[in-house]
Design an enzyme around this catalytic site. Sequence first.
Site, PDB file in Angstrom:
ATOM      1  N   HIS A 267      -0.476  15.435   5.414  1.00 49.22           N
ATOM      2  CA  HIS A 267       0.794  15.366   4.696  1.00 49.22           C
ATOM      3  C   HIS A 267       1.882  16.160   5.418  1.00 49.22           C
ATOM      4  CE1 HIS A 267      -0.316  13.220   1.013  1.00 49.22           C
ATOM      5  NE2 HIS A 267      -1.480  13.836   1.074  1.00 49.22           N
ATOM      6  N   ASP A 274       0.172   9.641  -0.899  1.00 50.67           N
ATOM      7  CA  ASP A 274      -0.741   9.420  -2.015  1.00 50.67           C
ATOM      8  C   ASP A 274      -0.045   8.435  -2.940  1.00 50.67           C
ATOM      9  OD1 ASP A 274      -2.491  11.288  -0.966  1.00 50.67           O
ATOM     10  OD2 ASP A 274      -1.745  12.934  -2.198  1.00 50.67           O
ATOM     11  N   GLU A 332     -10.656   9.730  -1.035  1.00 46.93           N
ATOM     12  CA  GLU A 332      -9.622   9.560  -2.057  1.00 46.93           C
ATOM     13  C   GLU A 332      -9.015   8.166  -1.942  1.00 46.93           C
ATOM     14  OE1 GLU A 332      -6.921  12.677  -1.002  1.00 46.93           O
ATOM     15  OE2 GLU A 332      -8.063  14.242  -2.031  1.00 46.93           O
ATOM     16  N   HIS A 335      -5.176   8.023  -1.013  1.00 48.13           N
ATOM     17  CA  HIS A 335      -4.603   8.638   0.185  1.00 48.13           C
ATOM     18  C   HIS A 335      -4.621   7.672   1.366  1.00 48.13           C
ATOM     19  CE1 HIS A 335      -3.743  12.070   2.955  1.00 48.13           C
ATOM     20  NE2 HIS A 335      -4.347  11.254   3.814  1.00 48.13           N
TER      21      HIS A 335
END
Length: 351
Positions: A267, A274, A332, A335
């Site tokens: 990030h 996300d 995830e 993501h």
Amino acid sequence: MHYKNLLAGLAAGLLLYAQAGWSMALAAVPPDAPKDVKHILGFYYGNGENILIRENGGRLELLYRFSMQDKAFGSSNIYPLAKEHFDSYTLNEAGPMTSSESSVRFERDQDGYGISCRVGGHVYSRYFVGTTTGERGKELRFPEHSAAEWEQLRAQAAASPIPAALAAGQQAELVDASTVACLKIDSRYGQADNCFGAPLYTTGKLFVGKEAAAALDKVQQHLAAYGYGLVLWDAYRPWSVSKLANLALPVDKKGVLEDPETKGSAHNTGNAVDVSLYDLATGEQVEMISGFDEPSFRQFASYAGGTSRQRYLRDLLKEAMELYGFKGIEMEWWHFDYQPSTSWAHLNVNF
């Protein structure tokens, strides 16, 4: 003249084909499972074994996990359940040499949540893992800090220099994510309702690399044909915010996030996002297969549980994102990294 007519006809044909494809895609969205069914879906354990109950194509299936390493239940044995009457089913285990039939019975609590599953003579207890429909597990929450403690942590993070090794590489040009048409902004770390119990950002705005923003715009247009839009939960995260998050974590939880001193977060580059989905017709976020930052196996991109609709929407999101240069991760489902093979520089630009 003939060529013009041919090209016009071809264009019209392609448009009709595309529209037909979109209609088929819309028709392919599985219907939502009834609420009473959702209340018994999930994880059950007992006798040293784990089973998962999911909905698939309007019926229930029992997934038997024979390997504890299979966190997503992706390689489980699958047994369809034939409904006899409310909460009573029959499981038929057929093999090349034998065939046996077992009764499957669910027990609910006073609120209608499934709390046990009896398969033949074995009883499996329910373990709640999430907070979406049918689940009532606890949300991920780290010990909260006082306002004074947060002030100290923010000052310490702001004074920390970004490691030179992380700052090297191609730098993304950051832009306001709200410039992407119809993108819904729901900054989870720009508000207090997150696993830290406090906002990590000083603004509710989210920023993303210019090239990644252009790709998100294409994803948005692609998903619009299915009736959905993108929700952006998180995007660019200044390195100092990653440092702040690490400082705020309890000592025994430091491994939850990447070490900001050695690895940092994707990030930090401005090229990780996300995301989730919202319904274009209602503007409401859709119910996905797990909650954001949910600490359970439901967060895995290949998790085999949930409902047909939840799995469809999760996979639709992944396919759309990866079609335009993003790459998902297994840990995830929400993501995605834009052009992960590029050596992007970690940034520490604060807004």
